[in-house]
Structure formats: structure tokens, C-alpha cells
Design a protein around this motif. Structure first.
Motif, PDB file in Angstrom:
ATOM      1  N   GLY A 179      50.177  14.536   5.991  1.00  0.00           N
ATOM      2  CA  GLY A 179      51.583  14.603   5.615  1.00  0.00           C
ATOM      3  C   GLY A 179      52.070  13.484   4.718  1.00  0.00           C
ATOM      4  N   ASN A 180      52.995  12.680   5.260  1.00  0.00           N
ATOM      5  CA  ASN A 180      53.660  11.666   4.456  1.00  0.00           C
ATOM      6  C   ASN A 180      52.718  10.600   3.888  1.00  0.00           C
ATOM      7  N   PRO A 181      51.750  10.053   4.652  1.00  0.00           N
ATOM      8  CA  PRO A 181      50.823   9.088   4.050  1.00  0.00           C
ATOM      9  C   PRO A 181      50.063   9.673   2.861  1.00  0.00           C
ATOM     10  N   SER A 182      49.723  10.962   2.952  1.00  0.00           N
ATOM     11  CA  SER A 182      49.048  11.625   1.840  1.00  0.00           C
ATOM     12  C   SER A 182      49.958  11.699   0.626  1.00  0.00           C
ATOM     13  N   ALA A 183      51.218  12.073   0.848  1.00  0.00           N
ATOM     14  CA  ALA A 183      52.181  12.165  -0.254  1.00  0.00           C
ATOM     15  C   ALA A 183      52.429  10.809  -0.889  1.00  0.00           C
ATOM     16  N   GLN A 184      52.501   9.762  -0.078  1.00  0.00           N
ATOM     17  CA  GLN A 184      52.744   8.427  -0.619  1.00  0.00           C
ATOM     18  C   GLN A 184      51.547   7.931  -1.432  1.00  0.00           C
ATOM     19  N   ARG A 185      50.364   8.322  -1.016  1.00  0.00           N
ATOM     20  CA  ARG A 185      49.175   8.006  -1.823  1.00  0.00           C
ATOM     21  C   ARG A 185      49.281   8.696  -3.182  1.00  0.00           C
ATOM     22  N   VAL A 186      49.637   9.968  -3.171  1.00  0.00           N
ATOM     23  CA  VAL A 186      49.738  10.713  -4.425  1.00  0.00           C
ATOM     24  C   VAL A 186      50.784  10.095  -5.341  1.00  0.00           C
ATOM     25  N   LEU A 187      51.944   9.736  -4.806  1.00  0.00           N
ATOM     26  CA  LEU A 187      52.989   9.142  -5.637  1.00  0.00           C
ATOM     27  C   LEU A 187      52.525   7.824  -6.244  1.00  0.00           C
ATOM     28  N   THR A 188      51.838   7.003  -5.467  1.00  0.00           N
ATOM     29  CA  THR A 188      51.327   5.738  -5.998  1.00  0.00           C
ATOM     30  C   THR A 188      50.340   5.987  -7.131  1.00  0.00           C
ATOM     31  N   LEU A 189      49.487   6.989  -6.984  1.00  0.00           N
ATOM     32  CA  LEU A 189      48.519   7.297  -8.036  1.00  0.00           C
ATOM     33  C   LEU A 189      49.180   7.949  -9.241  1.00  0.00           C
ATOM     34  N   MET A 190      50.275   8.656  -9.034  1.00  0.00           N
ATOM     35  CA  MET A 190      51.041   9.175 -10.178  1.00  0.00           C
ATOM     36  C   MET A 190      51.632   8.021 -10.986  1.00  0.00           C
ATOM     37  N   LEU A 191      52.095   6.992 -10.312  1.00  0.00           N
ATOM     38  CA  LEU A 191      52.610   5.805 -11.007  1.00  0.00           C
ATOM     39  C   LEU A 191      51.497   5.090 -11.757  1.00  0.00           C
ATOM     40  N   TRP A 222      48.402   6.437 -12.836  1.00  0.00           N
ATOM     41  CA  TRP A 222      47.723   7.211 -13.885  1.00  0.00           C
ATOM     42  C   TRP A 222      48.688   7.967 -14.803  1.00  0.00           C
ATOM     43  N   ARG A 223      49.936   8.162 -14.397  1.00  0.00           N
ATOM     44  CA  ARG A 223      51.017   8.665 -15.248  1.00  0.00           C
ATOM     45  C   ARG A 223      50.840  10.102 -15.740  1.00  0.00           C
ATOM     46  N   HIS A 224      49.719  10.709 -15.502  1.00  0.00           N
ATOM     47  CA  HIS A 224      49.507  12.129 -15.787  1.00  0.00           C
ATOM     48  C   HIS A 224      48.220  12.532 -15.078  1.00  0.00           C
ATOM     49  N   GLY A 225      48.025  13.840 -14.914  1.00  0.00           N
ATOM     50  CA  GLY A 225      46.771  14.263 -14.333  1.00  0.00           C
ATOM     51  C   GLY A 225      46.873  15.446 -13.394  1.00  0.00           C
ATOM     52  N   VAL A 226      45.722  15.791 -12.837  1.00  0.00           N
ATOM     53  CA  VAL A 226      45.574  16.931 -11.940  1.00  0.00           C
ATOM     54  C   VAL A 226      45.571  16.430 -10.502  1.00  0.00           C
ATOM     55  N   ILE A 227      46.528  16.927  -9.712  1.00  0.00           N
ATOM     56  CA  ILE A 227      46.671  16.539  -8.312  1.00  0.00           C
ATOM     57  C   ILE A 227      45.974  17.575  -7.436  1.00  0.00           C
ATOM     58  N   ASN A 228      45.217  17.093  -6.462  1.00  0.00           N
ATOM     59  CA  ASN A 228      44.426  17.967  -5.605  1.00  0.00           C
ATOM     60  C   ASN A 228      44.896  17.883  -4.160  1.00  0.00           C
ATOM     61  N   PHE A 229      45.517  18.967  -3.667  1.00  0.00           N
ATOM     62  CA  PHE A 229      45.893  19.085  -2.260  1.00  0.00           C
ATOM     63  C   PHE A 229      44.963  20.074  -1.558  1.00  0.00           C
ATOM     64  N   ASN A 230      44.955  20.011  -0.231  1.00  0.00           N
ATOM     65  CA  ASN A 230      44.193  20.947   0.591  1.00  0.00           C
ATOM     66  C   ASN A 230      45.167  21.939   1.219  1.00  0.00           C
ATOM     67  N   VAL A 231      45.081  23.201   0.820  1.00  0.00           N
ATOM     68  CA  VAL A 231      46.052  24.191   1.285  1.00  0.00           C
ATOM     69  C   VAL A 231      45.824  24.590   2.744  1.00  0.00           C
ATOM     70  N   LYS A 232      44.695  24.179   3.305  1.00  0.00           N
ATOM     71  CA  LYS A 232      44.388  24.524   4.695  1.00  0.00           C
ATOM     72  C   LYS A 232      44.606  23.365   5.663  1.00  0.00           C
ATOM     73  N   GLN A 233      45.445  22.436   5.261  1.00  0.00           N
ATOM     74  CA  GLN A 233      45.891  21.377   6.158  1.00  0.00           C
ATOM     75  C   GLN A 233      47.417  21.443   6.231  1.00  0.00           C
ATOM     76  N   ASP A 234      47.947  21.413   7.441  1.00  0.00           N
ATOM     77  CA  ASP A 234      49.405  21.544   7.608  1.00  0.00           C
ATOM     78  C   ASP A 234      50.181  20.421   6.935  1.00  0.00           C
ATOM     79  N   GLY A 235      49.527  19.291   6.688  1.00  0.00           N
ATOM     80  CA  GLY A 235      50.208  18.178   6.046  1.00  0.00           C
ATOM     81  C   GLY A 235      50.781  18.520   4.690  1.00  0.00           C
ATOM     82  N   VAL A 236      50.220  19.530   4.013  1.00  0.00           N
ATOM     83  CA  VAL A 236      50.716  19.908   2.686  1.00  0.00           C
ATOM     84  C   VAL A 236      52.161  20.402   2.769  1.00  0.00           C
TER      85      VAL A 236
END
Length: 374
Positions: free
Chosen positions: A320-332, A334-348
Motif C-alpha cells: 500500500g502506502n509504503p509502495s506508493a511513497q517509493r514510487v513517488l520518490t522515484l518519480m522525483l 527519474w522524472r519520467h518513465g514506466v511504473i510497474n505495479f502488481n495488479v494481484k496485490q491488494d496494496g495497489v
């Protein structure tokens, strides 16, 4: 028998030594400013770029044995490590140049960076003073970037014997390197577990948000769904979204004898049943694929679709939230790119809305899935 036994013991020992470390995440509440404008996105971006650059530079002081020890490996492919390092530096320089374009509006973390030597110079002396407004962010960020760098260098150290998204085998393999600044693509892996499957929830959320993503499906999953529901129901589930394939089942495609059949069968099934959604993309499970596959993929009219930003939301990892915060930090970072989530985890279902909400005011764009990898 004795030789086979000794080899199996050696393989087990290597696996034990090669166990990955902690998955990097960063509590974004340590950053003192809310990201409420493109300018403040740039401020945070410059800070993350400089912190990662300082950690990357420090890693270059380690010799090969010390690097192997740090990564928990017996041996490392130093050539691969150095190649990945060089690529990281190139991206950091380009990203800092984008991020400093708003320095006339807010000068925080603005330093003279004109080329690679000046970026390395700033990285070498980068520090956050004890009385800084940003001091509560500094140490957590340093820890995050150290762990994240180790994730990348460990993959580089094992490449190409163990393939991953950290490097490419040719121009038929694509990630988000060539995307425009502030532009991101959402992608969703199927992973090995059959349940829970949050596809219907995610696709509905994206449609309501006027967004699209690319869903990489397993052939056997699509076959199972078609045994339970109509084609039209499945088409409605994926309406306005894109579908690529991950193979017939979620397993490494680097040493599987039937890997070509796995890819071919999956692509033919999706293309025949969901032609409006199908995009000619194959995402290798865990990024593992063969180095000599270019001819096959080009003959099939497929590209290998990798990623730049991993949510690390698989089983036993971030939720959930720790995963999202990791993604936001990496968006800051790398500033562009392909984000990879797992659709079979409820955290999404927690991570995706949080991420979309947090980034709404900062001037980023979400790539239309039909336009990606062209």
C-alpha cells in the motif's frame, strides 16, 4: 551422485549469499513541503537527484571485492556494474538540467551544474546542514538511496547471467528512457498468484480518472476467465485499457525450454479475443529473458517492455502506502518513465489513488497506453 550433491549444496550457498537486502522506501512526510505546484516538484526532484548522485559517487570508491561484499555476492560482473553506473549518471545529469529550469522561481537545491564534471563535483560536496529546513528528510533520503542503489547495482552485478530490467539486450527492448520529462506510463503485472485479482477495480478506477494503463496478462489467466465469463464481459473489463502479455504462466523465460510457445500462445489468444486492447508487447516475468531472443521477437512483431520504476509491491514486499511513497520518490528522481505495479496485490488499491492524488498539482502527465513504446 556425489558431484550432483556438491553442486546442489554450492547452488544453495550461492542463493543464501545472494539474498537481497531491504527494499527501499521513504516516508514522504519527512519532506517538509507539500508538492502543490510544478516548481515544488522540481525542488524535491533536485534534492533527490543530488542525494542519489552523492550515494552513487561514494559507491565508486569501492573495489571489486568490497562491492561484492556490500551486495552480498561471491562474484560480480564489474563491466556490467560500470555500464549501469554510467547510464545512471547520464540520466541524473539530464534530469537535473530539467529540474533546474525553475531555479528562478525557487532556488532551493540549485547549484551550478553544466556538465558531468560539475554534477559529480556537486555530488561530492552535497550535504544538508543541521539547521536546514530539510534536515528531517536528509538521513531517511540517504538511507533510501543507498538501499535503492544497492538494488540496482546488485541486478547489474548479476547481469546478464541473471537478466532483469536494469539493462537492455537491444533496441527491441524498451523502457521509459526516451519519454518526455514529467511523463509517466502506468503498467500492471499479473505475477504468479491467482488471487486476489484487482484488475476490474483498477481498470474502473483508471476509466473514472480518464487514465489508461498497460496490463500484462498471463495466457492461462485469460483462458481461465474465458471459461467462466463471456468475451464481451472481458472486453468490458479492459475497456479503454491496453493489454500486453507476460507469457502463458509466470515463470522465468530465460531458461524455460518452451518460452517461445509461452509468448506466442499468449499473444495469439489476447489478439484474437481482445483485439481492441492488444498491444504487441511482452513483459518478461521478473525481467528474466534470453539474450539471443531478438530474432524471435522481431519475427513475432513484439517488443520487450521493461520498466524504470518498480513499486516493489509483490508478496512479502511493500504494501500500500509504503509502495506508493517509493514510487513517488522515484518519480522525483527519474522524472519520467514506466511504473510497474502488481495488479494481484491488494496494496495497489491504496497505492494508486494516493499516487494520483499526490501528483495531481505538480504538472506531470500520464502517457496514454496506446501511445507508449512507439
Amino acid at each position: 551422485m556425489r558431484i550432483a550433491f556438491l553442486i546442489s549444496i554450492w547452488l544453495l550457498s550461492v542463493a543464501a549469499i545472494a539474498a537481497p537486502g531491504d527494499v527501499a522506501t521513504l516516508d514522504r512526510s519527512t519532506w517538509p513541503e507539500k508538492l502543490v505546484s510544478p516548481t515544488l516538484f522540481d525542488v524535491a526532484s533536485r534534492a533527490e537527484i543530488l542525494m542519489f548522485s552523492s550515494v552513487l559517487l561514494a559507491s565508486e570508491a569501492l573495489d571489486e571485492p568490497a562491492m561484492a561484499q556490500r551486495l552480498g555476492l561471491r562474484t560480480i560482473n564489474l563491466e556490467s556494474v560500470n555500464r549501469v553506473r554510467q547510464h545512471l549518471w547520464q540520466r541524473l545529469l539530464a534530469n537535473y538540467n530539467y529540474a533546474q529550469q525553475s531555479c528562478d522561481q525557487d532556488a532551493s537545491f540549485c547549484f551550478l551544474v553544466e556538465d558531468m564534471p560539475t554534477l559529480r563535483e556537486q555530488a561530492a560536496k552535497f550535504q544538508v546542514s543541521a539547521d536546514s529546513y530539510y534536515i528531517k528528510w536528509a538521513e531517511p533520503s540517504r538511507v533510501f538511496h543507498t538501499q535503492y542503489l544497492d538494488e540496482q547495482l546488485r541486478k547489474a552485478a548479476l547481469f546478464p547471467q541473471t537478466s532483469s530490467e536494469v539493462d537492455h539486450f537491444g533496441d527491441y527492448e524498451r523502457s521509459g528512457d526516451g519519454m518526455h520529462d514529467r511523463l509517466f506510463l502506468l503498467t500492471f503485472d499479473s505475477a504468479a498468484n491467482a488471487a486476489p485479482d484487482n484488475t476490474a477495480w483498477v481498470t474502473e478506477y483508471l476509466r473514472k480518472s480518464n487514465m489508461s494503463g498497460t496490463f500484462f496478462v498471463l495466457g492461462k489467466d485469460i483462458q481461465a476467465r474465458l471459461a467462466e465469463q463471456s468475451v464481451s464481459h472481458l472486453q468490458a473489463t479492459y475497456s479503454t485499457q491496453c493489454i500486453g502479455v507476460q507469457g502463458w504462466e509466470f515463470r522465468s523465460h530465460s531458461h524455460w525450454q518452451d518460452w517461445q510457445d509461452s509468448v506466442r500462445r499468449s499473444a495469439e489468444l489476447v489478439k484474437s479475443k481482445l483485439p481492441e486492447n492488444f498491444v504487441p508487447l511482452f513483459r518478461p516475468p521478473d525481467g528474466q529473458r534470453r539474450s539471443d531472443a531478438e530474432g524471435f521477437f522481431k519475427a513475432q512483431g513484439l517488443q520487450v517492455a521493461l520498466w524504470d520504476i518498480d513499486a516493489q509491491d509483490g508478496a512479502g514486499k511493500l504494501k500500500g502506502n509504503p509502495s506508493a511513497q517509493r514510487v513517488l520518490t522515484l518519480m522525483l528522481l527519474w522524472r519520467h518513465g514506466v511504473i510497474n505495479f502488481n495488479v494481484k496485490q491488494d496494496g495497489v488499491k491504496t497505492a494508486l489513488p494516493w499516487l494520483v492524488t499526490q501528483t495531481a498539482p505538480v504538472g506531470i502527465g500520464w502517457e496514454d497506453c496506446q501511445d507508449a513504446f512507439r
